[in-house]
Design a protein around this motif. Structure first.
Motif, PDB file in Angstrom:
ATOM      1  N   ASN A 116       0.925  -1.114  -0.033  1.00 42.46           N
ATOM      2  CA  ASN A 116      -0.008  -0.057  -0.019  1.00 42.46           C
ATOM      3  C   ASN A 116       0.899   1.141   0.040  1.00 42.46           C
ATOM      4  O   ASN A 116       1.652   1.588   0.906  1.00 42.46           O
ATOM      5  CB  ASN A 116      -0.759   0.029   1.317  1.00 42.46           C
ATOM      6  N   LEU A 117       0.762   1.948  -0.967  1.00 37.49           N
ATOM      7  CA  LEU A 117       1.325   3.325  -1.102  1.00 37.49           C
ATOM      8  C   LEU A 117       2.866   3.260  -0.990  1.00 37.49           C
ATOM      9  O   LEU A 117       3.398   4.116  -0.148  1.00 37.49           O
ATOM     10  CB  LEU A 117       0.484   4.315  -0.268  1.00 37.49           C
ATOM     11  N   VAL A 118       3.361   2.456  -1.727  1.00 40.89           N
ATOM     12  CA  VAL A 118       5.005   2.271  -1.476  1.00 40.89           C
ATOM     13  C   VAL A 118       5.667   2.411  -2.872  1.00 40.89           C
ATOM     14  O   VAL A 118       6.741   3.010  -2.890  1.00 40.89           O
ATOM     15  CB  VAL A 118       5.226   1.003  -0.776  1.00 40.89           C
ATOM     16  N   LEU A 119       4.930   2.412  -3.780  1.00 44.63           N
ATOM     17  CA  LEU A 119       5.528   2.124  -5.167  1.00 44.63           C
ATOM     18  C   LEU A 119       5.939   3.613  -5.467  1.00 44.63           C
ATOM     19  O   LEU A 119       6.994   3.676  -6.434  1.00 44.63           O
ATOM     20  CB  LEU A 119       4.542   1.647  -6.265  1.00 44.63           C
ATOM     21  N   GLN A 120       5.582   4.516  -5.085  1.00 47.63           N
ATOM     22  CA  GLN A 120       5.644   5.865  -5.671  1.00 47.63           C
ATOM     23  C   GLN A 120       7.096   6.453  -5.194  1.00 47.63           C
ATOM     24  O   GLN A 120       7.736   7.252  -5.393  1.00 47.63           O
ATOM     25  CB  GLN A 120       4.775   7.000  -4.795  1.00 47.63           C
ATOM     26  N   TRP A 121       7.623   5.673  -4.211  1.00 50.43           N
ATOM     27  CA  TRP A 121       8.769   5.998  -3.594  1.00 50.43           C
ATOM     28  C   TRP A 121      10.141   5.333  -4.398  1.00 50.43           C
ATOM     29  O   TRP A 121      11.378   5.445  -4.222  1.00 50.43           O
ATOM     30  CB  TRP A 121       8.992   5.686  -2.078  1.00 50.43           C
ATOM     31  N   MET A 122       9.645   4.649  -5.278  1.00 44.51           N
ATOM     32  CA  MET A 122      10.788   3.627  -6.068  1.00 44.51           C
ATOM     33  C   MET A 122      11.117   4.367  -7.372  1.00 44.51           C
ATOM     34  O   MET A 122      10.164   4.944  -8.109  1.00 44.51           O
ATOM     35  CB  MET A 122      10.080   2.422  -6.427  1.00 44.51           C
ATOM     36  N   ASP A 123      12.426   4.268  -7.697  1.00 37.63           N
ATOM     37  CA  ASP A 123      13.050   5.163  -9.006  1.00 37.63           C
ATOM     38  C   ASP A 123      12.536   3.980 -10.142  1.00 37.63           C
ATOM     39  O   ASP A 123      12.320   4.868 -11.278  1.00 37.63           O
ATOM     40  CB  ASP A 123      14.342   5.125  -8.822  1.00 37.63           C
ATOM     41  N   GLU A 124      12.522   2.816 -10.033  1.00 40.00           N
ATOM     42  CA  GLU A 124      12.080   1.877 -11.149  1.00 40.00           C
ATOM     43  C   GLU A 124      10.805   1.181 -10.832  1.00 40.00           C
ATOM     44  O   GLU A 124      10.927  -0.118 -10.632  1.00 40.00           O
ATOM     45  CB  GLU A 124      13.180   1.213 -11.648  1.00 40.00           C
ATOM     46  N   PRO A 125       9.540   1.635 -10.939  1.00 43.86           N
ATOM     47  CA  PRO A 125       8.323   1.195 -10.158  1.00 43.86           C
ATOM     48  C   PRO A 125       8.231  -0.167 -11.321  1.00 43.86           C
ATOM     49  O   PRO A 125       7.622  -1.259 -10.854  1.00 43.86           O
ATOM     50  CB  PRO A 125       7.282   2.058 -10.387  1.00 43.86           C
ATOM     51  N   GLY A 126       8.429  -0.188 -12.548  1.00 38.40           N
ATOM     52  CA  GLY A 126       8.161  -1.280 -13.420  1.00 38.40           C
ATOM     53  C   GLY A 126       9.190  -2.445 -13.269  1.00 38.40           C
ATOM     54  O   GLY A 126       8.469  -3.446 -13.098  1.00 38.40           O
ATOM     55  N   GLN A 127      10.160  -2.096 -12.972  1.00 42.45           N
ATOM     56  CA  GLN A 127      11.289  -3.044 -12.317  1.00 42.45           C
ATOM     57  C   GLN A 127      10.675  -3.877 -11.211  1.00 42.45           C
ATOM     58  O   GLN A 127      10.622  -5.205 -10.789  1.00 42.45           O
ATOM     59  CB  GLN A 127      12.813  -2.836 -12.301  1.00 42.45           C
ATOM     60  N   GLN A 178      -0.320   2.256 -16.953  1.00 46.71           N
ATOM     61  CA  GLN A 178      -0.790   1.207 -17.508  1.00 46.71           C
ATOM     62  C   GLN A 178       0.025   0.353 -18.371  1.00 46.71           C
ATOM     63  O   GLN A 178       0.048  -0.926 -18.629  1.00 46.71           O
ATOM     64  CB  GLN A 178      -2.126   1.535 -18.593  1.00 46.71           C
ATOM     65  N   ALA A 179       1.291   1.209 -18.698  1.00 50.29           N
ATOM     66  CA  ALA A 179       2.492   0.596 -19.576  1.00 50.29           C
ATOM     67  C   ALA A 179       3.069  -0.388 -18.985  1.00 50.29           C
ATOM     68  O   ALA A 179       4.342  -0.936 -19.614  1.00 50.29           O
ATOM     69  CB  ALA A 179       3.239   1.798 -20.388  1.00 50.29           C
ATOM     70  N   ILE A 180       3.085  -0.147 -17.668  1.00 48.30           N
ATOM     71  CA  ILE A 180       4.082  -1.098 -16.673  1.00 48.30           C
ATOM     72  C   ILE A 180       3.502  -2.120 -16.167  1.00 48.30           C
ATOM     73  O   ILE A 180       3.972  -2.757 -15.076  1.00 48.30           O
ATOM     74  CB  ILE A 180       4.873  -0.285 -15.824  1.00 48.30           C
ATOM     75  N   VAL A 181       2.134  -2.577 -16.642  1.00 48.24           N
ATOM     76  CA  VAL A 181       1.703  -3.920 -16.061  1.00 48.24           C
ATOM     77  C   VAL A 181       2.906  -5.256 -16.380  1.00 48.24           C
ATOM     78  O   VAL A 181       3.180  -5.210 -17.253  1.00 48.24           O
ATOM     79  CB  VAL A 181       0.470  -4.234 -16.771  1.00 48.24           C
ATOM     80  N   PRO A 182       3.187  -5.828 -15.223  1.00 50.14           N
ATOM     81  CA  PRO A 182       4.079  -6.949 -15.428  1.00 50.14           C
ATOM     82  C   PRO A 182       3.775  -7.944 -16.172  1.00 50.14           C
ATOM     83  O   PRO A 182       2.869  -8.822 -15.815  1.00 50.14           O
ATOM     84  CB  PRO A 182       4.157  -7.027 -13.951  1.00 50.14           C
ATOM     85  N   TYR A 183       4.170  -8.116 -17.344  1.00 51.39           N
ATOM     86  CA  TYR A 183       3.950  -9.387 -18.063  1.00 51.39           C
ATOM     87  C   TYR A 183       4.393 -10.488 -17.554  1.00 51.39           C
ATOM     88  O   TYR A 183       5.519 -10.442 -16.870  1.00 51.39           O
ATOM     89  CB  TYR A 183       4.658  -9.177 -19.389  1.00 51.39           C
ATOM     90  N   PRO A 184       3.882 -11.719 -17.574  1.00 53.38           N
ATOM     91  CA  PRO A 184       2.444 -12.050 -18.281  1.00 53.38           C
ATOM     92  C   PRO A 184       1.334 -11.814 -17.580  1.00 53.38           C
ATOM     93  O   PRO A 184       0.365 -12.401 -17.852  1.00 53.38           O
ATOM     94  CB  PRO A 184       2.824 -13.485 -18.774  1.00 53.38           C
ATOM     95  N   CYS A 185       1.138 -11.104 -16.541  1.00 49.43           N
ATOM     96  CA  CYS A 185       0.207 -10.885 -15.578  1.00 49.43           C
ATOM     97  C   CYS A 185      -0.837 -10.111 -16.340  1.00 49.43           C
ATOM     98  O   CYS A 185      -0.354  -9.243 -17.327  1.00 49.43           O
ATOM     99  CB  CYS A 185       0.479 -10.202 -14.154  1.00 49.43           C
ATOM    100  N   ALA A 186      -2.053 -10.280 -16.039  1.00 46.58           N
ATOM    101  CA  ALA A 186      -3.360  -9.721 -16.523  1.00 46.58           C
ATOM    102  C   ALA A 186      -3.853  -8.575 -15.481  1.00 46.58           C
ATOM    103  O   ALA A 186      -3.854  -9.267 -14.426  1.00 46.58           O
ATOM    104  CB  ALA A 186      -4.215 -10.643 -17.084  1.00 46.58           C
ATOM    105  N   GLY A 187      -4.213  -7.615 -15.818  1.00 50.01           N
ATOM    106  CA  GLY A 187      -4.821  -6.657 -14.976  1.00 50.01           C
ATOM    107  C   GLY A 187      -4.754  -5.231 -15.392  1.00 50.01           C
ATOM    108  O   GLY A 187      -3.895  -4.692 -16.542  1.00 50.01           O
ATOM    109  N   VAL A 188      -5.441  -4.359 -14.710  1.00 48.64           N
ATOM    110  CA  VAL A 188      -5.446  -2.767 -15.002  1.00 48.64           C
ATOM    111  C   VAL A 188      -5.282  -2.116 -13.771  1.00 48.64           C
ATOM    112  O   VAL A 188      -5.339  -2.520 -12.706  1.00 48.64           O
ATOM    113  CB  VAL A 188      -6.691  -2.432 -15.807  1.00 48.64           C
ATOM    114  N   TRP A 189      -4.824  -0.649 -13.967  1.00 44.25           N
ATOM    115  CA  TRP A 189      -4.815   0.055 -12.865  1.00 44.25           C
ATOM    116  C   TRP A 189      -6.127   0.910 -12.936  1.00 44.25           C
ATOM    117  O   TRP A 189      -6.652   1.271 -14.073  1.00 44.25           O
ATOM    118  CB  TRP A 189      -3.682   1.217 -13.200  1.00 44.25           C
ATOM    119  N   GLN A 190      -6.565   1.145 -11.702  1.00 48.04           N
ATOM    120  CA  GLN A 190      -7.897   2.174 -11.662  1.00 48.04           C
ATOM    121  C   GLN A 190      -7.622   3.289 -10.597  1.00 48.04           C
ATOM    122  O   GLN A 190      -6.793   3.031  -9.466  1.00 48.04           O
ATOM    123  CB  GLN A 190      -8.971   1.314 -10.881  1.00 48.04           C
ATOM    124  N   GLN A 191      -8.111   4.274 -10.995  1.00 44.93           N
ATOM    125  CA  GLN A 191      -7.867   5.515 -10.457  1.00 44.93           C
ATOM    126  C   GLN A 191      -9.091   6.007  -9.574  1.00 44.93           C
ATOM    127  O   GLN A 191     -10.050   5.902  -9.951  1.00 44.93           O
ATOM    128  CB  GLN A 191      -7.516   6.567 -11.590  1.00 44.93           C
TER     129      GLN A 191
END
Length: 467
Positions: A116-127, A178-191
């Motif tokens: 919960n609310l941790v990803l925004q502190w990361m320099d490379e959230p996609g990784q 939406q461009a960093i959804v971790p492949y091959p997982c399925a799902g979307v971001w909701q705002q």
């Protein structure tokens, strides 16, 4: 004196946030919302093992414990004093560990990985998302919340109006997430937008410090004392309310190795491509919904012959009429047993090629379209399209429909004469990888399929990478 890194400053800031629990109103709200998203995404599935990252003082941990009392939870955070306060909640069957999210040192697999609310502190959230998804068990769920562009917009506007720049972070847009959804997982971001009122602008500034979120951006020059006072007065005049833009992402790992093969329309070459994929990967095959048996032997015996007698699972529905599965079943007065539409071999590591009927919007049952089955099965999709005139609209619309529903796309296979312009357009506009181009063949034999299969990438290549 050695200068602290940004990560160390963030850790120290959170450790010093002794009033976090009383100040973190939005953080508590986001934890509840994320818990609801997780529960909805899992449906009736009960996670046995859970990894929580960035647990803080345990808002989400407590929610997870309440939802699944028997689950084994590993709750981690980088800030040791945050972990101490989380432990003081006295939650049972929770193991607290200190862990740097950029250096994962925990053993999986887990049925649920969340934060919960941790990803925004990361320099490379996609990784980070990719690394976390690797810890999932087959069919497991990765669920996180983060902040988006527009967060603290009122404070940022007040600072700009005084000729300065707020030191609060620059958060990404929903489109970029939406461009960093971790492949091959399925799902979307909701705002979701949340407006938090404060008694004064200074209370907002104190709130950032109280919640450990006051570490400034390194590339921003601090406001001068006069600029700061004027920005505060400006925000006060506007009502001293601040918006948080929250994003929730729930991403499901495929329940087993495999792909779902669909097409832009009927007769586009799905069965040939499926046979080539089965041959290339030494895969299993399943055609769940078969119609048109009055006119042909069916796709299952065809793939068995062409691909060298692979393991083939029996169809859930086999009808005579050359109609959509729903219409064919209705014409014969039969119904598809939903239990037979369950993906065979859950957790299996041998790839399974599942061939759909027609395109994504073909009715499969009275309640489900083929795209709904793709979502239900959770496998990345191989889209088969014609290479020539008219393919761009059909292909790009199909890709857009899948992305809007959070379906992972493994790639596109173009069937027909080579068309470099169409291939380039599909790759660029569709943001997708063209896996292969299959030429027209007058005579399709097992040898033909063996030769064509060599044009396709290996299974390891497909499962590890997508554009």
């Amino acid at each position: 004196m050695t200068q602290m890194t940004r990560n160390e400053r963030i850790k120290a800031s959170f450790d010093a946030a002794v009033a976090y629990d009383s100040a973190a109103t939005v953080q508590r709200l986001a934890a509840r919302r994320l818990g609801a998203h997780i529960s909805q995404s899992l449906g009736g599935q009960i996670p046995r093992t859970i990894l929580e990252v960035g647990c803080g003082t345990g808002f989400l941990t407590e929610i997870l414990r309440g939802l699944w009392p028997e689950a084994e939870i590993v709750a981690t955070d980088y800030a040791p004093r945050m972990l101490e306060r989380a432990q003081q909640r006295g939650l049972e069957r929770v193991r607290f560990e200190r862990m740097d999210l950029t250096r994962l040192d925990v053993d999986g697999p887990f049925d649920l990985v969340c934060g919960n609310l941790v990803l925004q502190w990361m320099d490379e959230p996609g990784q980070i998302l990719k690394d976390l998804s690797a810890l999932l068990a087959p069919g497991g769920l990765l669920a996180v919340s983060t902040l988006l562009e527009g967060t603290f917009a009122q404070w940022q506007a007040a600072c700009r109006a005084e000729g300065g720049q707020a030191a609060t972070p620059e958060y990404p847009s929903l489109t970029s997430m939406q461009a960093i959804v971790p492949y091959p997982c399925a799902g979307v971001w909701q705002q979701e937008s949340c407006v938090q009122p404060f008694a004064s602008s200074l209370e907002f500034v104190r709130h950032l410090k109280a919640t450990g979120a006051a570490v400034p951006r390194a590339d921003v020059v601090a406001l001068g004392p006069g600029q700061f006072r004027r920005a505060v007065r400006r925000l006060d005049a506007a009502g001293a309310a601040v918006t948080w833009e929250l994003a929730y992402g729930c991403f499901r790992k495929p329940p087993r190795a495999g792909v779902f093969v669909t097409g832009t329309d009927t007769g586009v070459g799905k069965t040939l491509v499926s046979a080539c994929l089965v041959r290339r990967w030494q895969a299993e095959y399943w055609k769940p919904l078969q119609s048109g048996l009055a006119d042909e032997a069916g796709d299952t015996p065809t793939v068995q012959w062409l691909a060298g007698n692979p393991v083939c699972f029996p169809p859930a529905l086999a009808c005579q009429a050359s109609l959509s599965p729903e219409a064919a079943a209705r014409a014969e007065g039969v119904e598809v047993d939903p239990a037979r539409l369950t993906l065979p071999g859950a957790g299996a590591q041998t790839p399974l090629v599942v061939e759909g009927a027609g395109g994504l919007m073909v009715p499969a049952t009275p309640e489900l379209m083929m795209i709904d089955l793709a979502i239900m099965w959770g496998l990345p999709v191989v889209l088969v399209a014609r290479s020539g005139l008219g393919t761009l609209n059909h292909t790009l619309l199909s890709l857009e429909a899948m992305r809007a529903r959070g379906i992972a796309v493994a790639g596109v296979v173009l069937n027909g004469p080579e068309n470099p312009e169409n291939r380039l357009t599909i790759e660029e506009k569709g943001r997708v990888r063209v896996l292969a181009e299959i030429p027209h063949c007058a005579d399709i034999t097992p040898q033909t399929v063996d030769n064509l299969a060599k044009r396709l990438p290996t299974w390891a290549d497909v499962i590890q990478s997508a554009r």
